[in-house]
Design an enzyme around this catalytic site. Structure first.
Site, PDB file in Angstrom:
ATOM      1  N   ASP A 244      18.018   6.947  11.677  1.00 58.31           N
ATOM      2  CA  ASP A 244      18.936   7.843  11.502  1.00 58.31           C
ATOM      3  C   ASP A 244      19.622   7.972  10.102  1.00 58.31           C
ATOM      4  OD1 ASP A 244      20.697  10.110  12.004  1.00 58.31           O
ATOM      5  OD2 ASP A 244      21.431   9.378  13.821  1.00 58.31           O
ATOM      6  N   GLY A 289      15.995  17.493   9.288  1.00 57.19           N
ATOM      7  CA  GLY A 289      15.280  18.371   8.648  1.00 57.19           C
ATOM      8  C   GLY A 289      15.508  18.256   6.977  1.00 57.19           C
ATOM      9  N   ASP A 310      21.661  18.218  15.462  1.00 51.69           N
ATOM     10  CA  ASP A 310      21.495  17.972  16.974  1.00 51.69           C
ATOM     11  C   ASP A 310      21.507  19.130  17.836  1.00 51.69           C
ATOM     12  OD1 ASP A 310      21.894  15.463  15.749  1.00 51.69           O
ATOM     13  OD2 ASP A 310      23.498  14.988  17.189  1.00 51.69           O
TER      14      ASP A 310
HETATM   15  C1  GAL Z   1      23.016  11.798  15.170  1.00 52.35           C
HETATM   16  C2  GAL Z   1      21.598  11.971  15.916  1.00 52.35           C
HETATM   17  C3  GAL Z   1      21.799  11.936  17.420  1.00 52.35           C
HETATM   18  C4  GAL Z   1      22.224  10.611  17.819  1.00 52.35           C
HETATM   19  C5  GAL Z   1      23.405  10.108  17.079  1.00 52.35           C
HETATM   20  C6  GAL Z   1      24.022   8.755  17.313  1.00 52.35           C
HETATM   21  O1  GAL Z   1      22.847  11.737  13.853  1.00 52.35           O
HETATM   22  O2  GAL Z   1      21.060  13.230  15.388  1.00 52.35           O
HETATM   23  O3  GAL Z   1      20.409  12.006  17.759  1.00 52.35           O
HETATM   24  O4  GAL Z   1      21.251   9.498  17.382  1.00 52.35           O
HETATM   25  O5  GAL Z   1      23.371  10.441  15.691  1.00 52.35           O
HETATM   26  O6  GAL Z   1      25.183   8.415  16.668  1.00 52.35           O
END
Ligand code: GAL
Length: 493
Positions: A244, A289, A310
């Site tokens: 991420d 994306g 999200d």
């Molecule tokens: C976001 C991600 C989520 C989750 C979260 C955890 O950036 O899109 O799906 O993983 O971080 O902190």
């Protein structure tokens, strides 16, 4: 004292009734007939693995237990447990290994062809499993993970091909060890034994990190420890990594290079680190994306990539993500999937406070139908220990899931786009098509589908997939009444 006891038992009865009536009221929205007690093989027809990597593959089959599993032409190096259907072992040489699977019980048997493709492609069909984020957020812990895994088995989801159990953010210790390796925090006392336990059930184990110094939740991430982290994951038996972007933003801005190449670089570093491990790790890119990831995700061995920000459990979130998927259909292919984010059905919360999804039952049918048409990874985001009958039924319709797991791997195309309805068509491996007819308006409406407009034959046989019902032969087109925000999902040939 007595009256206190009476009061508390009354309160308990009231709470029990309240939760009963809630799941009870959802039961009336169940469209799919109860599963047959006869054996039926579900799940993908192919599985990709690299040479010499350990294979853990559970043959997904529904039907009255006990079931007996047999595999004809199982290649040397693999064995199958006849009572659990878990195939284990490893294969040295690249190639397509074709076999025939038979599952039987007291009521009969079901056979199906199955191929293990040994080569350099993983995720030949989109991953199906569970992820901790949409329910527990950062308050995830080992017991919560285990209880969802237990439910995946006990509620029969594993019999339909659901297999990954993925820990999202919040598992990492505050400091690295003296040698630079990463450890879990006190909420995960023993990652290896958790992973061994999952593997023994035929499930797979996923984990989360970021290329920057910190994850989105502020926990330790992999920057400059990529190889070490990949090796640690492999030693724990990890099968899936969600990587991420998050704090990498400050790294690449500090480096003063914000080109596409600099953006892609951290994903390449982890790609190389994963490739050096003695096991296969499905690589899930998470960067919302940005930089048209669908154009380069496959080049860094991304098995899937997030296409948007999200998701949350609202119609607004669902439609906003939906509105960005249509142009991405050319980029989905076996091993490489567009990921519109995780599922928001069941008990959600992103914290300790769970609530039932705010999507209406019709919106939930739309959500699952659309994700299956899109060939999206299917990651359940709820507390599975609290799955009600409606949600279980929504997640165990083999004919709907088969669209997602179709081995042709084509994402559906949006053919008709009106303000109040849309029609999406997905080409399937057996030459048939799946069609999603979505009503975006606030009222129920009858939608006319013209076969010619969809470039299909003049006369087609129609099957309603949610109801598992043949509707007959239709010349020129088909009329269907669809609830507000709902869907009619059909297969035509
Ligand atoms: C976001 C991600 C989520 C989750 C979260 C955890 O950036 O899109 O799906 O993983 O971080 O902190």
């Amino acid at each position: 004292m007595k009256s206190l006891k009476l009061l508390s038992s009354l309160a308990f009865t009231l709470i029990a009734c309240a939760s009963f009536s809630q799941s009870d009221s959802l039961d009336k929205y169940i469209l799919t007939p109860p599963p047959s007690p006869k054996p039926h093989i579900n799940g993908a027809e192919v599985f990709g693995v690299r040479p010499n990597s350990p294979v853990i593959y559970k043959i997904a089959a529904s039907g009255q237990k006990p079931l007996h599993y047999e595999v004809k032409n199982l290649p040397q190096g693999l064995s199958v447990d006849a009572s659990t259907g878990v195939i284990t072992g490893a294969l040295k040489n690249a190639g397509d290994y074709k076999m025939e699977v038979t599952v039987s019980n007291a009521l009969g048997k079901n056979k199906r062809n199955f191929t293990i493709k040994v080569g350099n492609q993983l995720g030949l069909t989109p991953a199906m499993g569970w992820n901790s984020w949409n329910c527990w957020g950062l308050s995830v812990n080992a017991d919560r993970v285990k209880s969802s895994a237990r439910a995946m088995i006990d509620k029969g989801l594993i019999d339909y091909g659901w297999s990954y159990i993925n820990i999202d953010d919040g598992w990492e210790a505050a400091q690295r060890n003296a040698d630079g390796t990463i450890s879990p925090n006190e909420k995960f006392p023993d990652m290896k034994s958790l992973s061994d336990w999952l593997h023994a059930q035929g499930l797979k184990f996923g984990i989360y990190s970021s290329p920057g110094t910190r994850t989105c939740g502020g926990f330790l991430a992999s920057y400059q420890h990529e190889l070490q982290d990949a090796a640690t994951y492999a030693s724990w038996g990890v099968d899936y990594l969600k990587y991420d972007w998050c704090s990498y933003d400050s790294v690449y801005r500090a480096e003063g290079d914000t080109t596409d190449a600099a953006f892609i670089k951290p994903y390449t570093i982890m790609q190389k680190a994963l490739l050096q491990q003695p096991r296969d790790i499905y690589y899930s890119l998470c960067q919302y994306g940005w930089r048209d990831v669908w154009k380069w995700g496959a080049n860094v061995n991304g098995n899937s990539w997030r296409t948007t920000g999200d998701i949350n459990d609202s119609w607004g979130s669902l439609t906003s993500i939906w509105s960005r998927q249509a142009p991405l259909y050319p980029y989905a292919s076996p091993g490489h999937w567009n990921d519109p984010d995780m599922l928001v059905v069941g008990m959600l919360g992103w914290s300790d406070n769970l609530h039932p999804t705010k999507l209406t039952p019709d919106e939930q049918y739309t959500h699952i139908s659309l994700w299956c048409l899109l060939s999206a990874p299917l990651l359940i985001g709820c507390d599975m220990s609290k799955l009600d009958n409606f949600t279980t039924s929504l997640l165990t319709n083999d004919e709907v899931l088969a669209l997602d797991q179709d081995i042709l791997g084509k994402q559906a195309q949006q053919i008709i786009k009106k303000d109040d309805y849309q029609i999406w068509v997905k080409q399937l491996e057996d030459g048939t098509h799946a069609i999603g007819i979505f009503n975006l308006s606030k009222e129920a409406k009858t939608i006319h589908v013209d076969w010619k407009e969809l470039n299909l034959s003049e006369t087609l046989t129609v099957r309603d997939l949610w109801r598992k019902k043949d509707l007959g032969k239709f010349k020129k087109g088909f009329d269907t009444k669809v609830n507000s925000h709902g869907v009619e999902l059909i297969k035509v040939k």
